[in-house]
Design a protein around this motif. Structure first.
Motif, PDB file in Angstrom:
ATOM      1  N   SER A 287       0.815  -1.222   0.000  1.00 28.06           N
ATOM      2  CA  SER A 287       0.000   0.000   0.000  1.00 28.06           C
ATOM      3  C   SER A 287       0.844   1.265   0.000  1.00 28.06           C
ATOM      4  CB  SER A 287      -0.933   0.005   1.215  1.00 28.06           C
ATOM      5  OG  SER A 287      -0.197   0.116   2.424  1.00 28.06           O
ATOM      6  N   TYR A 290       0.690   3.317  -3.178  1.00 30.47           N
ATOM      7  CA  TYR A 290      -0.447   4.224  -3.384  1.00 30.47           C
ATOM      8  C   TYR A 290      -0.279   5.482  -2.531  1.00 30.47           C
ATOM      9  CZ  TYR A 290      -2.847   0.370  -5.730  1.00 30.47           C
ATOM     10  OH  TYR A 290      -3.197  -0.643  -6.592  1.00 30.47           O
ATOM     11  N   HIS A 291       0.078   5.261  -1.278  1.00 31.32           N
ATOM     12  CA  HIS A 291       0.175   6.401  -0.360  1.00 31.32           C
ATOM     13  C   HIS A 291       1.212   7.414  -0.818  1.00 31.32           C
ATOM     14  CE1 HIS A 291       0.346   8.598   3.474  1.00 31.32           C
ATOM     15  NE2 HIS A 291       1.663   8.546   3.332  1.00 31.32           N
ATOM     16  N   THR A 293       2.081   8.333  -3.648  1.00 33.60           N
ATOM     17  CA  THR A 293       1.656   9.145  -4.791  1.00 33.60           C
ATOM     18  C   THR A 293       0.472  10.049  -4.443  1.00 33.60           C
ATOM     19  OG1 THR A 293       0.213   7.370  -5.572  1.00 33.60           O
ATOM     20  CG2 THR A 293       2.474   7.418  -6.434  1.00 33.60           C
ATOM     21  N   VAL A 295      -2.444   8.915  -3.193  1.00 28.90           N
ATOM     22  CA  VAL A 295      -3.696   8.167  -3.315  1.00 28.90           C
ATOM     23  C   VAL A 295      -3.904   7.384  -2.021  1.00 28.90           C
ATOM     24  CG1 VAL A 295      -4.950   6.398  -4.603  1.00 28.90           C
ATOM     25  CG2 VAL A 295      -3.424   7.987  -5.805  1.00 28.90           C
ATOM     26  N   HIS A 296      -5.012   7.666  -1.305  1.00 37.25           N
ATOM     27  CA  HIS A 296      -5.237   7.050  -0.006  1.00 37.25           C
ATOM     28  C   HIS A 296      -6.447   6.120   0.019  1.00 37.25           C
ATOM     29  CE1 HIS A 296      -2.195   9.873   1.265  1.00 37.25           C
ATOM     30  NE2 HIS A 296      -2.941  10.878   0.835  1.00 37.25           N
ATOM     31  N   TRP A 298      -8.358   3.197  -2.875  1.00 37.26           N
ATOM     32  CA  TRP A 298      -8.265   2.621  -4.209  1.00 37.26           C
ATOM     33  C   TRP A 298      -9.046   1.306  -4.253  1.00 37.26           C
ATOM     34  CZ3 TRP A 298      -4.603   2.819  -0.515  1.00 37.26           C
ATOM     35  CH2 TRP A 298      -4.077   1.622  -0.049  1.00 37.26           C
ATOM     36  N   GLU A 300      -8.802  -2.657  -5.395  1.00 33.03           N
ATOM     37  CA  GLU A 300      -7.843  -3.717  -5.696  1.00 33.03           C
ATOM     38  C   GLU A 300      -8.584  -5.052  -5.766  1.00 33.03           C
ATOM     39  OE1 GLU A 300      -3.919  -5.732  -3.614  1.00 33.03           O
ATOM     40  OE2 GLU A 300      -4.212  -3.577  -3.424  1.00 33.03           O
ATOM     41  N   CYS A 307      -5.787   3.697   3.052  1.00 30.73           N
ATOM     42  CA  CYS A 307      -4.689   3.792   4.019  1.00 30.73           C
ATOM     43  C   CYS A 307      -5.255   3.774   5.440  1.00 30.73           C
ATOM     44  CB  CYS A 307      -3.890   5.076   3.798  1.00 30.73           C
ATOM     45  SG  CYS A 307      -2.995   5.137   2.226  1.00 30.73           S
ATOM     46  N   LYS A 325       3.552   9.090 -10.481  1.00 28.25           N
ATOM     47  CA  LYS A 325       3.591   7.683 -10.906  1.00 28.25           C
ATOM     48  C   LYS A 325       4.519   7.454 -12.090  1.00 28.25           C
ATOM     49  CE  LYS A 325      -0.954   6.233  -9.232  1.00 28.25           C
ATOM     50  NZ  LYS A 325      -2.253   5.618  -9.592  1.00 28.25           N
TER      51      LYS A 325
END
Length: 459
Positions: A287, A290-291, A293, A295-296, A298, A300, A307, A325
């Protein structure tokens, strides 16, 4: 109470001023004869009226000056060497026992006493492990080896096993290079000896946390299949930190520098909160991609993810230096996070085991067995036992506080992370709690050199 008596450094001419008049009749002393044995000064005198006397700077213990025993004991028990103490005494022109006398006392009194005290403490530690087994509590041990010199030219390797419940050293093995094919091969030899010794005591080891070396892995897989092999989180995080710091030095990856500490902390957090589930550990570890960038939350595999931290305010989101990214820094981090070797190792880190306390013990061991000096085998064993006695006696020290009750910290700035870190300052080491008990034994059971030396060790 020879060890408790206050002692002063007195110049010889000032001592001889005391031998001008007879203590019995007051007549002039006409003859004085001086003799010394190490730190002992003995004066024979005779006055005009033929009165004779003898004075000694310290008492004898069955023909041995007590201060010679004290000097030798204090040298070894503080982790110093005779060369260091002798150099200091030579500059001061202070009289101490000769080198041969010191080593005679060390081999005859000090080493046997250290060995006896260590065996008693080790027996108590083994009994604690037996009690855990009887109460059906799993026995978790950590192990690590330490070479006596830097590089690959070590003569000794000290392999220690620590009880994860009490953080005490329960056993150690000292291996010489002549017992293995090379310096590198000493650690597996010490590892097998240590584990076999514990098992021979009738103790069932449930979880063992040595290092991740290929030789140790094979030994665990082939010879100890019934013991769960856990990897040390501390060493894995240390290796990850080195890789991050190394990659972030490049121009394209400098965006990783402010995130290095946070990424390492995230791995610690994932191991500590996965509840023993390797799949959850790996999922939480991924994870970070994602964090980092920004992004908290998403999706999957059709499941919503987010997060675990609290929602960030607009100001916090604006202040963070998120990675893009498409940036080179993100791709470098992605390769590190999704590395197959790391993913495989994470499955053996779900119980959150680390050998940080063993590294603390190794720092204590440096006080008694410096890597810059060579010791004979008997001295190496005795000094290692001293380090274990010192470590086990001071395990669990609380953080030091100021006069107002606030916790104390030391602020450091590691060069590789380039971030200020607050490290806790712990209380000073305490004296042996059984001091009075050993004093009673000393004066109630007879005064012998070995018992005297043992009392000095415990105090």
């Amino acid at each position: 109470m020879h060890w408790k008596t206050k002692k002063w450094i007195v110049n010889e001419p000032h001592v001889m001023e005391l031998f001008k008049r007879c203590q019995e009749c007051g007549s002039v002393i006409t003859k004085t004869t001086k003799a010394s044995v190490g730190s002992l000064l003995r004066v024979h005198w005779e006055c005009e009226k033929k009165h004779k006397g003898k004075w000694s700077s310290c008492s004898d213990v069955r023909g041995m000056p007590a201060n010679n025993l004290l000097v030798s004991a204090c040298t070894l028990f503080t982790g110093a060497t005779y060369t260091d103490v002798a150099d200091w005494a030579t500059l001061l022109n202070l009289q101490i026992p000769h080198k041969t006398t010191y080593f005679d006392i060390q081999s005859s009194y000090l080493v046997p006493v250290i060995d006896e005290e260590y065996k008693q403490q080790q027996k108590a530690a083994i009994n604690d492990l037996h009690l855990q087994t009887e109460l059906c509590n799993p026995v978790h041990l950590s192990g690590d080896g330490r070479s006596d010199s830097p590089g690959f030219s070590a003569k000794y390797n000290t392999y220690s096993l620590m009880d994860d419940t009490t953080d005490k050293i329960v056993h150690f093995e000292l291996v010489q290079v002549t017992e293995a094919s090379s310096s590198v091969a000493m650690e597996p030899v010490g590892f097998k000896r240590a584990v076999n010794t514990i098992q021979e005591q009738g103790i069932k080891i449930d979880v063992l946390t040595p290092d991740r070396s290929p030789s140790i892995r094979k030994i665990m897989r082939v010879e100890y299949p019934n013991i769960h092999h856990e990897f040390d989180v501390w060493h894995v995080v240390k290796g990850l930190s080195k890789k991050l710091c190394s990659n972030s030095r490049y121009k394209d990856n400098r965006e990783l520098q402010p995130w290095t500490r946070s990424i390492c902390n995230h791995l610690w957090y994932c191991c500590a909160t996965c509840g023993g589930d390797p799949d959850e550990l790996i999922e939480n570890w991924k994870s970070i991609l994602y964090h980092i960038t920004g992004v908290h939350s998403w999706i999957e595999e059709g499941n919503p993810k987010k997060c675990r931290h609290n929602d960030l305010s607009l100001e916090e989101q604006h202040r963070k230096k998120w990675l893009g990214k498409d940036s080179h820094a993100f791709r470098t981090l992605q390769n590190l996070v999704l590395d197959r070797g790391l993913q495989k190792d994470l499955r053996q880190m779900a119980l959150f085991k680390h050998t940080g306390q063993l590294e603390v013990f190794h720092s204590v061991l440096l006080k008694y067995c410096s890597k810059n000096l060579h010791f004979h085998y008997a001295s190496m064993v005795a000094r290692t036992q001293l380090a274990i006695l010192d470590h086990n006696e001071n395990v669990g020290r609380q953080q030091a506080t100021t006069t107002t009750g606030l916790p104390r910290y030391n602020i450091v700035f590691p060069k590789h992370t380039k971030e200020w870190v607050a490290k806790a300052i712990f209380e000073k080491k305490k004296l042996k709690k059984s001091k009075r008990l050993w004093l009673r034994k000393l004066y109630g059971g007879g005064w012998t050199p070995a018992l005297f030396t043992r009392t000095v060790l415990l105090i």
